[in-house]
Design an enzyme around this catalytic site. Structure first.
Site, PDB file in Angstrom:
ATOM      1  N   LYS A  67       0.860  -1.179   0.000  1.00 35.97           N
ATOM      2  CA  LYS A  67       0.000   0.000   0.000  1.00 35.97           C
ATOM      3  C   LYS A  67       0.897   1.231   0.000  1.00 35.97           C
ATOM      4  O   LYS A  67       1.705   1.427   0.908  1.00 35.97           O
ATOM      5  CB  LYS A  67      -0.890  -0.003   1.228  1.00 35.97           C
ATOM      6  CG  LYS A  67      -1.756   1.249   1.327  1.00 35.97           C
ATOM      7  CD  LYS A  67      -2.738   1.160   2.463  1.00 35.97           C
ATOM      8  CE  LYS A  67      -3.637   2.371   2.513  1.00 35.97           C
ATOM      9  NZ  LYS A  67      -4.598   2.274   3.621  1.00 35.97           N
TER      10      LYS A  67
ATOM     11  N   LYS B  14      -2.255  -1.568  -3.766  1.00 32.41           N
ATOM     12  CA  LYS B  14      -3.098  -0.383  -3.725  1.00 32.41           C
ATOM     13  C   LYS B  14      -2.253   0.872  -3.800  1.00 32.41           C
ATOM     14  O   LYS B  14      -1.269   0.954  -3.071  1.00 32.41           O
ATOM     15  CB  LYS B  14      -3.875  -0.424  -2.408  1.00 32.41           C
ATOM     16  CG  LYS B  14      -4.682   0.800  -2.109  1.00 32.41           C
ATOM     17  CD  LYS B  14      -5.291   0.672  -0.751  1.00 32.41           C
ATOM     18  CE  LYS B  14      -6.036   1.936  -0.445  1.00 32.41           C
ATOM     19  NZ  LYS B  14      -6.619   1.921   0.854  1.00 32.41           N
TER      20      LYS B  14
END
Ligand code: PBG
Length: 326
Positions: free
Chosen positions: A197, A250
């Site tokens: 992330k 992400k």
């Protein structure tokens, strides 16, 4: 006569032939629809920076879920919006048994037992500091955060969550959460780890939706530097070793190479989060008439699958489902 022995265009000559040779496909069952829930009743508030996406009170959410599941969508990821008055340093509200978020999970599970409910395990929606971890002397501390994540995870599992999504990038959280769940006999609850992330500008609209932007500083001491790729492999390896069932990348679009690297290196499913800012960009351009929103949406989703993601968390889930069901 001019002789070209291989003419790739032959495989594109008609719609039927193009479909025959198409390598990647999208299915409605690939989507996880991120949804926002807030307290109260009869509430449906549009998120300003995400046209077409709303925060619902539970009653309206259940109605919306009828539509969502009728479209064939099999999974949702639920995020809570808490008023400032419920937030504190320790995110205590996140594991208070009768807090509205946990009650919403239980109500959804009861009404839609077949739906896979994913939850977010991180402190930010409940934190008065607006950070994903516990703040001490202006620093986000790791190990003390894990204890809070354990309690939050157990509470969500008890409420009926099928898949937990630890999203804060603290070290060791997957092992901690897995152990904590297993100790309490929740061995069937899955973990989809936000493994790679990145500290991204593309989360802006989401923070509007939850009113959860950090009160000071940024998230760069825990989320990853967009410049790094090897580090993503290290993070993924650790999450794999610690027992994650699925790994997530992400955002999705600026990180398609990372999705591919993870897909090539790990034999567990890879998910990608097509985040709020990626949604907002296409929506804004489409609303201005600058591009064809539907085509851009389908192209983006397909490209995420082509890169190697098995499933996609996307705010486009409903719209794409409508097109795919046609
Ligand atoms: C927070 C969390 C964020 C998102 C999912 N979980 C925001 C952040 O890290 O600041 C972003 C999702 C999106 O932008 O669509 N734990």
């Amino acid at each position: 006569m001019f002789n070209i022995s291989r003419r790739p265009r032959r495989n594109r000559k008609s719609s039927a032939v193009r479909d025959l040779v198409q390598e990647t496909s999208l299915q409605v069952s690939d989507f996880i629809f991120p949804m926002f829930v807030q307290e109260g009743s009869n509430q449906k508030v549009e998120v300003k920076s995400m046209p077409g996406i709303y925060r619902y009170s539970l009653d309206n959410l259940l109605e919306e879920l009828k539509e969502v599941t009728d479209l064939g969508i099999r999974g949702i990821d639920l995020f809570p919006n808490y008023p400032e008055s419920k937030k504190d340093k320790f995110a205590s509200e996140s594991y208070r048994e009768d807090t509205f978020y946990l009650k919403a999970i239980t109500a959804i599970k009861e009404k839609f037992p077949e739906l896979a409910i994913m939850t977010d395990v991180a402190m930010d929606p409940y934190s008065s500091d607006g950070h994903d971890g516990l703040v001490e002397d202006g620093k986000i501390v790791n190990d003390a955060t894990l204890e809070i994540l354990g309690k939050m995870s157990l509470a969500q599992a008890k409420a009926g969550a099928d898949i937990l999504g630890p999203s804060d990038m603290m070290d060791g959280r997957v092992r901690y959460i897995r152990q904590y769940l297993d100790d309490h006999k929740f061995t069937d609850v899955s973990i989809m780890s936000y493994s790679a992330k990145y500290a991204s500008a593309f989360y802006g609209p989401f923070r509007d939706a939850l009113e959860s932007a950090p009160k000071f500083g940024d998230k760069k001491t825990y989320q990853m530097n967009p410049a790094n790729k090897r580090e993503a492999l290290l993070e993924a390896q650790q999450d794999f070793d610690e027992g994650a069932d699925m790994l997530m990348v992400k955002p999705a679009l600026s990180y398609l190479d990372i999705i591919r690297d993870l897909d090539q290196n790990f034999d567990i499913p890879i998910a990608a989060y097509n985040v709020s800012g990626e949604y907002a960009m296409i929506k804004a351009a489409a609303l201005n008439g600058w591009l064809d929103g539907d085509r851009a949406m389908m192209e983006v989703l397909l490209s995420i699958r082509r890169a190697g993601a098995k499933c996609i968390l996307t705010y486009f889930a409903k719209e794409a489902a409508i097109i795919l069901n046609h």
